[in-house]
Design a protein around this motif. Structure first.
Motif, PDB file in Angstrom:
ATOM      1  N   LEU A   1      36.233   3.850   7.669  1.00 54.79           N
ATOM      2  CA  LEU A   1      35.899   4.766   6.587  1.00 54.79           C
ATOM      3  C   LEU A   1      37.055   5.684   6.201  1.00 54.79           C
ATOM      4  O   LEU A   1      37.010   6.355   5.171  1.00 54.79           O
ATOM      5  N   SER A   2      38.094   5.701   7.035  1.00 51.00           N
ATOM      6  CA  SER A   2      39.280   6.486   6.703  1.00 51.00           C
ATOM      7  C   SER A   2      40.241   5.695   5.822  1.00 51.00           C
ATOM      8  O   SER A   2      41.259   6.222   5.379  1.00 51.00           O
ATOM      9  N   ASN A   3      39.928   4.429   5.585  1.00 52.22           N
ATOM     10  CA  ASN A   3      40.812   3.560   4.808  1.00 52.22           C
ATOM     11  C   ASN A   3      39.978   2.665   3.883  1.00 52.22           C
ATOM     12  O   ASN A   3      40.045   1.439   3.952  1.00 52.22           O
TER      13      ASN A   3
ATOM     14  N   ASN B   1      41.422   2.463  -4.232  1.00 55.19           N
ATOM     15  CA  ASN B   1      42.430   3.280  -3.562  1.00 55.19           C
ATOM     16  C   ASN B   1      43.595   2.442  -3.063  1.00 55.19           C
ATOM     17  O   ASN B   1      43.402   1.339  -2.535  1.00 55.19           O
ATOM     18  N   ALA B   2      44.796   2.979  -3.228  1.00 56.19           N
ATOM     19  CA  ALA B   2      45.981   2.334  -2.677  1.00 56.19           C
ATOM     20  C   ALA B   2      46.004   2.548  -1.170  1.00 56.19           C
ATOM     21  O   ALA B   2      45.419   3.523  -0.663  1.00 56.19           O
TER      22      ALA B   2
ATOM     23  N   PRO C   1      46.993   3.960   2.339  1.00 58.52           N
ATOM     24  CA  PRO C   1      47.525   5.299   2.622  1.00 58.52           C
ATOM     25  C   PRO C   1      49.048   5.348   2.658  1.00 58.52           C
ATOM     26  O   PRO C   1      49.659   6.307   2.186  1.00 58.52           O
ATOM     27  N   ALA C   2      49.684   4.318   3.196  1.00 53.94           N
ATOM     28  CA  ALA C   2      51.150   4.312   3.308  1.00 53.94           C
ATOM     29  C   ALA C   2      51.801   4.395   1.936  1.00 53.94           C
ATOM     30  O   ALA C   2      52.800   5.094   1.728  1.00 53.94           O
ATOM     31  N   GLU C   3      51.228   3.685   0.939  1.00 55.76           N
ATOM     32  CA  GLU C   3      51.793   3.705  -0.400  1.00 55.76           C
ATOM     33  C   GLU C   3      51.592   5.061  -1.062  1.00 55.76           C
ATOM     34  O   GLU C   3      52.457   5.555  -1.788  1.00 55.76           O
ATOM     35  N   GLU C   4      50.430   5.685  -0.832  1.00 55.63           N
ATOM     36  CA  GLU C   4      50.159   6.991  -1.421  1.00 55.63           C
ATOM     37  C   GLU C   4      51.124   8.041  -0.876  1.00 55.63           C
ATOM     38  O   GLU C   4      51.577   8.924  -1.584  1.00 55.63           O
ATOM     39  N   GLU C   5      51.461   7.929   0.419  1.00 60.48           N
ATOM     40  CA  GLU C   5      52.316   8.917   1.058  1.00 60.48           C
ATOM     41  C   GLU C   5      53.771   8.789   0.625  1.00 60.48           C
ATOM     42  O   GLU C   5      54.556   9.714   0.747  1.00 60.48           O
TER      43      GLU C   5
ATOM     44  N   ASP D   1      36.763  -1.921   3.033  1.00 63.93           N
ATOM     45  CA  ASP D   1      37.878  -1.217   3.647  1.00 63.93           C
ATOM     46  C   ASP D   1      39.130  -2.082   3.562  1.00 63.93           C
ATOM     47  O   ASP D   1      39.114  -3.206   3.063  1.00 63.93           O
ATOM     48  N   ALA D   2      40.245  -1.551   4.049  1.00 63.37           N
ATOM     49  CA  ALA D   2      41.527  -2.229   3.923  1.00 63.37           C
ATOM     50  C   ALA D   2      41.608  -3.505   4.747  1.00 63.37           C
ATOM     51  O   ALA D   2      42.517  -4.315   4.552  1.00 63.37           O
ATOM     52  N   HIS D   3      40.638  -3.712   5.661  1.00 66.36           N
ATOM     53  CA  HIS D   3      40.640  -4.907   6.511  1.00 66.36           C
ATOM     54  C   HIS D   3      39.745  -6.013   5.950  1.00 66.36           C
ATOM     55  O   HIS D   3      39.636  -7.078   6.555  1.00 66.36           O
TER      56      HIS D   3
END
Length: 379
Positions: A218-220, A291-292, A294-298, A336-338
Motif C-alpha cells: 500500500l506504500s507503492n 502514480n509513478a 517512488p524512485a522516479e518521483e524523487e 501495486d508496483a508488483h
C-alpha cells in the motif's frame, strides 16, 4: 438439519444475529467459485464444477467475521462482516485450537479463532431461507437482477426468517439457526468444521496475511480508480462473451484511452476502452490516479509525465469477482508496483451501512505482452 429452540445453545464462543438472511446469502454467494461457461449457476452446479466442496477459511474476532476463499496462485476472495452489521453480536473466546490472542499485553481485544467449513453447503442452506426474504427465487439467484430491482437496499419483510450464527468452540459444528417470527418454528443447520492447529508452522509466504488475505504494498500503489459497479460488471460480461483468456489492464496518467481492458483469446485481440465521462458531462470515474514509481518521483522529473501501468491476469480469475461487481454500487480497483491487484466491491444495504467484498490477484508473467500492445497500436 434439526428443529428446536435457539436458546438451547449455551457456552458459545461466538453468536451473531442478522435480520435479513438474503443479504448474507448474496454476499457469500458472491465469493463462491463460479461454474464454467454454459453450466447452470446454482449452488449445486457450482460445487460440482469446482470438483467438490469449496472450503472457506472463517476468522472470528471481537470486531467481525471474515470468510476467505482461494489462494495467491488462483486469486483470493474475502468477505468481511463488521459487528455493526448484526442486530446482536457476541464473541468470547475460550482459547480453543485455532485461537490466536495476538499480543499478550492486549488481552482478548485482538483475539481471533479460525476454522474451515464448506462454503457450498452454507450457501445451499441459506438459499432455502433467503428466497423468503428476497421475494422471487430468480432475484435471489441473480445478483444483477436483484440489484436492478432495488433488492440491495430493501428491508426484510416482517415475516422474513432471521438467522443466528453460533460457534461453540473447537470440535463443535458451526450453526445457523433460522427463526420465522410469525411462527414458533426454529430450524438449525449444522456444518462440520476443520479446526486449524496453531502449533503447526504457517507457510513461509510474505505475500499473505494471517487470515489468508493476499497482501498488497500500500506504500507503492501504481493505480487506483473507483467506478460504478454495473459498468465494470457489464465490461466483464462482454469480455466473457468473446472467450477472453488473458486480460491486460492498461491505465495512463495523461494519454488516451486513460483506461482500457485488452482481451486475448480464441478470436484474437480485442480492446474495451472506457470514456472519461458518461456522455452527459458526468465523470465516469469517481477517482482515477496513476502514480509513478517512488524512485522516479524523487528524482525531480516532470511532475506530470505520461505514466502507464500495464498488467496481465488470467481472465478466469477476474471472473470470480463478477457477481460482487454486479451487486456493488461502486468498485475500487488498485494495483501495486508488483502487479498485485485488488478489486473491492461496495454492497450498500440502504441503511447507511455497506459490506465490502475484496478479491485479490497476482499478475501473470506475460512474455507476449509487448507484441500484443504493438498490434493494438500502443508504443
Amino acid at each position: 438439519m434439526t428443529r428446536g429452540s435457539d436458546s438451547d445453545f449455551v457456552g458459545f464462543v461466538f453468536s451473531a444475529l442478522t435480520t435479513n438472511t438474503t443479504h448474507f446469502y448474496k454476499v457469500l454467494r458472491a465469493i463462491a467459485p463460479k461454474p464454467a461457461r454454459g453450466q447452470a449457476n446454482g449452488p449445486l452446479d457450482t460445487a460440482a464444477a469446482a470438483g467438490g466442496d469449496t472450503f472457506v477459511l472463517t476468522t472470528i474476532t471481537a470486531d467481525g467475521i471474515a470468510f476467505s476463499v482461494g489462494d495467491m496462485h488462483t486469486g483470493m476472495g474475502r468477505l468481511y462482516l463488521r459487528r455493526n452489521l448484526f442486530s446482536d453480536y457476541s464473541y468470547r473466546p475460550d482459547k480453543p485450537p485455532g485461537y490466536d490472542d495476538g499480543d499478550d499485553d492486549d488481552g482478548d481485544e485482538h483475539a481471533s479463532v479460525t476454522f474451515k467449513l464448506s462454503l457450498d453447503r452454507l450457501i445451499i442452506c441459506l438459499q432455502m431461507f433467503a428466497v423468503d426474504a428476497g421475494g422471487a427465487a430468480g432475484s435471489a439467484n441473480n445478483p444483477a437482477a436483484a440489484a436492478a430491482a432495488g433488492g440491495v437496499g430493501a428491508a426484510a419483510p416482517e415475516d422474513a426468517s432471521t438467522c443466528r450464527m453460533i460457534y461453540q468452540g473447537a470440535g463443535h459444528p458451526f450453526l445457523l439457526v433460522f427463526r420465522q417470527p410469525s411462527t414458533s418454528l426454529v430450524t438449525t443447520c449444522e456444518f462440520n468444521t476443520l479446526d486449524l492447529d496453531p502449533t503447526e508452522p504457517a507457510e513461509d509466504d510474505d505475500n499473505t496475511g494471517e487470515d489468508g488475505a493476499l497482501r498488497m504494498d500500500l506504500s507503492n500503489v501504481a493505480l487506483q480508480l473507483i467506478i460504478a459497479g454495473r459498468v465494470m460488471a457489464d465490461a466483464v460480461s462482454e469480455l466473457r462473451a468473446i472467450d477472453t483468456e488473458v486480460l491486460t489492464l492498461r491505465a495512463a496518467r495523461a494519454s488516451t484511452p486513460r483506461f482500457a481492458l485488452l482481451s486475448h483469446g480464441k478470436i484474437g485481440l480485442s480492446q474495451f476502452s472506457f470514456p472519461e465521462d458518461t456522455g452527459g458531462g458526468t465523470p465516469l470515474f469517481e477517482r482515477f490516479m496513476v502514480n509513478a514509481p517512488p524512485a522516479e518521483e524523487e528524482e525531480g522529473a516532470d511532475p506530470n509525465p505520461d505514466v502507464v501501468v500495464v498488467n496481465s491476469y488470467t481472465f478466469g480469475q477476474i471472473l470470480k469477482a463478477q457477481d460482487a461487481m454486479a451487486l456493488a454500487t461502486r468498485v475500487s480497483i488498485r494495483c501495486d508496483a508488483h502487479g498485485y491487484m485488488s478489486i473491492q466491491s461496495m454492497y450498500e444495504l440502504g441503511t447507511g451501512t455497506a459490506i465490502f467484498i475484496d478479491f485479490r490477484f497476482c499478475a501473470l508473467q506475460d512474455d507476449d505482452l509487448t507484441e500484443r500492445l504493438e498490434r493494438l497500436g500502443y508504443d
